[in-house]
Motif scaffolding. Sequence first.
Motif, PDB file in Angstrom:
ATOM      1  N   ALA A  15       0.446  -1.592  -0.364  1.00 31.23           N
ATOM      2  CA  ALA A  15       0.334   0.395  -0.313  1.00 31.23           C
ATOM      3  C   ALA A  15       0.497   1.259  -0.193  1.00 31.23           C
ATOM      4  O   ALA A  15       0.434   2.341  -0.465  1.00 31.23           O
ATOM      5  CB  ALA A  15      -0.986   0.239   1.761  1.00 31.23           C
ATOM      6  N   SER A 146     -21.315  -7.232   0.312  1.00 27.89           N
ATOM      7  CA  SER A 146     -20.139  -6.916  -0.943  1.00 27.89           C
ATOM      8  C   SER A 146     -19.260  -8.639  -1.085  1.00 27.89           C
ATOM      9  O   SER A 146     -18.579  -8.076  -2.402  1.00 27.89           O
ATOM     10  CB  SER A 146     -18.801  -6.020   0.107  1.00 27.89           C
ATOM     11  N   ASN A 184     -13.690 -12.674  -3.116  1.00 25.18           N
ATOM     12  CA  ASN A 184     -13.897 -11.578  -2.788  1.00 25.18           C
ATOM     13  C   ASN A 184     -14.057 -11.773  -1.218  1.00 25.18           C
ATOM     14  O   ASN A 184     -13.185 -10.651  -0.859  1.00 25.18           O
ATOM     15  CB  ASN A 184     -15.099 -11.569  -2.957  1.00 25.18           C
ATOM     16  N   ARG A 188     -11.402 -10.004   0.775  1.00 22.60           N
ATOM     17  CA  ARG A 188     -11.030  -9.403   2.407  1.00 22.60           C
ATOM     18  C   ARG A 188     -10.796  -9.648   3.310  1.00 22.60           C
ATOM     19  O   ARG A 188     -10.660  -8.997   4.066  1.00 22.60           O
ATOM     20  CB  ARG A 188     -12.976  -9.150   2.118  1.00 22.60           C
ATOM     21  N   ALA A 195     -13.594  -2.422   4.210  1.00 25.19           N
ATOM     22  CA  ALA A 195     -14.419  -2.189   3.340  1.00 25.19           C
ATOM     23  C   ALA A 195     -13.249  -1.991   2.029  1.00 25.19           C
ATOM     24  O   ALA A 195     -13.776  -2.363   0.771  1.00 25.19           O
ATOM     25  CB  ALA A 195     -14.903  -0.935   3.321  1.00 25.19           C
ATOM     26  N   ASN A 196     -11.739  -2.046   2.752  1.00 24.52           N
ATOM     27  CA  ASN A 196     -11.275  -1.823   1.437  1.00 24.52           C
ATOM     28  C   ASN A 196     -10.309  -2.418   0.990  1.00 24.52           C
ATOM     29  O   ASN A 196      -9.436  -3.346   0.687  1.00 24.52           O
ATOM     30  CB  ASN A 196     -10.120  -1.110   1.717  1.00 24.52           C
ATOM     31  N   GLY A 197     -10.922  -4.189   2.084  1.00 25.84           N
ATOM     32  CA  GLY A 197      -9.910  -5.509   1.608  1.00 25.84           C
ATOM     33  C   GLY A 197      -9.415  -6.005   0.382  1.00 25.84           C
ATOM     34  O   GLY A 197      -8.649  -6.342  -0.142  1.00 25.84           O
ATOM     35  N   ALA A 199      -9.130  -4.170  -2.982  1.00 30.56           N
ATOM     36  CA  ALA A 199      -8.849  -4.068  -3.092  1.00 30.56           C
ATOM     37  C   ALA A 199      -6.965  -3.932  -2.559  1.00 30.56           C
ATOM     38  O   ALA A 199      -6.420  -3.941  -2.837  1.00 30.56           O
ATOM     39  CB  ALA A 199      -9.198  -2.059  -3.109  1.00 30.56           C
ATOM     40  N   THR A 200      -6.894  -4.022  -1.417  1.00 24.50           N
ATOM     41  CA  THR A 200      -5.742  -3.813  -0.563  1.00 24.50           C
ATOM     42  C   THR A 200      -5.827  -5.357  -1.572  1.00 24.50           C
ATOM     43  O   THR A 200      -3.834  -4.806  -1.429  1.00 24.50           O
ATOM     44  CB  THR A 200      -5.949  -3.873   0.680  1.00 24.50           C
ATOM     45  N   THR A 413      -4.248  -1.163  -8.056  1.00 25.26           N
ATOM     46  CA  THR A 413      -5.219  -0.839  -7.038  1.00 25.26           C
ATOM     47  C   THR A 413      -6.179  -1.523  -7.802  1.00 25.26           C
ATOM     48  O   THR A 413      -6.389  -1.596  -9.186  1.00 25.26           O
ATOM     49  CB  THR A 413      -5.573   0.457  -6.652  1.00 25.26           C
ATOM     50  N   GLN A 414      -7.484  -2.057  -7.444  1.00 25.44           N
ATOM     51  CA  GLN A 414      -8.732  -2.567  -7.734  1.00 25.44           C
ATOM     52  C   GLN A 414      -9.791  -1.793  -9.148  1.00 25.44           C
ATOM     53  O   GLN A 414      -9.725  -0.102  -8.092  1.00 25.44           O
ATOM     54  CB  GLN A 414      -9.477  -3.433  -6.974  1.00 25.44           C
ATOM     55  N   ARG A 415      -9.643  -2.051 -10.065  1.00 20.62           N
ATOM     56  CA  ARG A 415     -11.224  -1.399 -10.828  1.00 20.62           C
ATOM     57  C   ARG A 415     -12.277  -1.780 -10.757  1.00 20.62           C
ATOM     58  O   ARG A 415     -11.636  -3.332 -11.952  1.00 20.62           O
ATOM     59  CB  ARG A 415     -10.284  -0.348 -11.882  1.00 20.62           C
TER      60      ARG A 415
END
Length: 424
Positions: A15, A146, A184, A188, A195-197, A199-200, A413-415
Amino acid sequence: MRPSASLAALLLAAATAVVPAAPAFAQTAPARAKAETAAEIPCPKPNVAKPKGIPARPVPPADVPANSVVGGDALATHGLIIPAGAKQPPAVTATTWIVADLDTGEVLGACGPHVYQTPASVQKTLLAATVMDKLDPNQTITAVRSDLDIEVNSSAVGIVVGGKYKISTLWLGLLLNSGNDAANALARMAAGGGANGVATTVAAMNAEAQRLGAFQTHAVTPSGLDGKGQFTSAYDLALIARKDFANADFRTYVLTKATQMPAQPQVKQKGFQIQNENKLIFNYPGAMGGKTGFTTVARHSYVGAAQRNGRRLVVTLLGAEAHPQRGWQQGASLLDWGFAQPKGQSVGKLITPEEVAARTETGSADAQPESATAANKAAPGIHAGNGPGATKVMAAGAVALVLAGTPLLLLLTQRRRRRPLTRG
């Protein structure tokens, strides 16, 4: 659940760092000239018509010459590369493929090993390589809304919001049934459950790909569902698979033929059985398991491994069609071809994380690691382009940019993008 200290360190590094999109690998002038001028040998293909209505393939990044010779100069081809005198490999619909030895790292043969492709669900092997040993398989987690944020009609193992599942159950749902919902949930939780798990964890996946030397791999989703800028290569997948098959838990999961998803009485859902979609384990003697993949954009992808007479080989293939053979059958044919090759014959090497780290630390553009020297001796006669010739194998590593003494890594990062896909 909080991630372990080691995972927290990995995620923090991912990160806060920046990685060069095109690692600085050395390539000798003769190797560069050879790669640019040699006539490529077409890969054997069956005489079948392509299906109609296939979406346009994503435009890949431009080839980086230094990346194309990772593992050996001879691997810098979009065509076929096999040892001199080797029997012609089977005709398969896969656009690119590679067969390699899991133990020695020798590449037995390949078709466009460093050509950019889209991964589909074989990207789940990168998720496993990144976080499997960081998550407690006996930990029970609760699924959230999510986790079910996946493409319509894409593969799901069927977890439900509020359902309680062991991490080991989610890995089985991921690897047997290709559950994008399980991907997912695992991503996560690997980052602490916030919530950002997801993407991280995707950023950590990209950092792990760089650490392994999989420099043509860029993850956008943890599951392999298509996303802009998401690519990999057959060579990269072999590097990732090599780490996965070194993990005893991974080997157990991918050899599991069927398992039971637990009932969730709190949400009135009954338990149900799932079966392994990788038919190699049902039909191929010595099969060690692997992973299937498909999206309408990526087409069929496959990673599989098997052992025979003291050898353990892995095959990866991308961009395949299911007719006249399904992905696992094409993998089986290529494994048969690989096992028929004499030991010690190779066209390159799977580089190791240690070799990548050594290059990063020294910044050397000239020194070859010991394994590359060994590979030179082991493969004196291989052919690429239009004839046999000696090949110098370069197991190269990345040269890190340095700012104030700190390596810069690219935070990827995730898109998310919504597309009507049929699998994942």
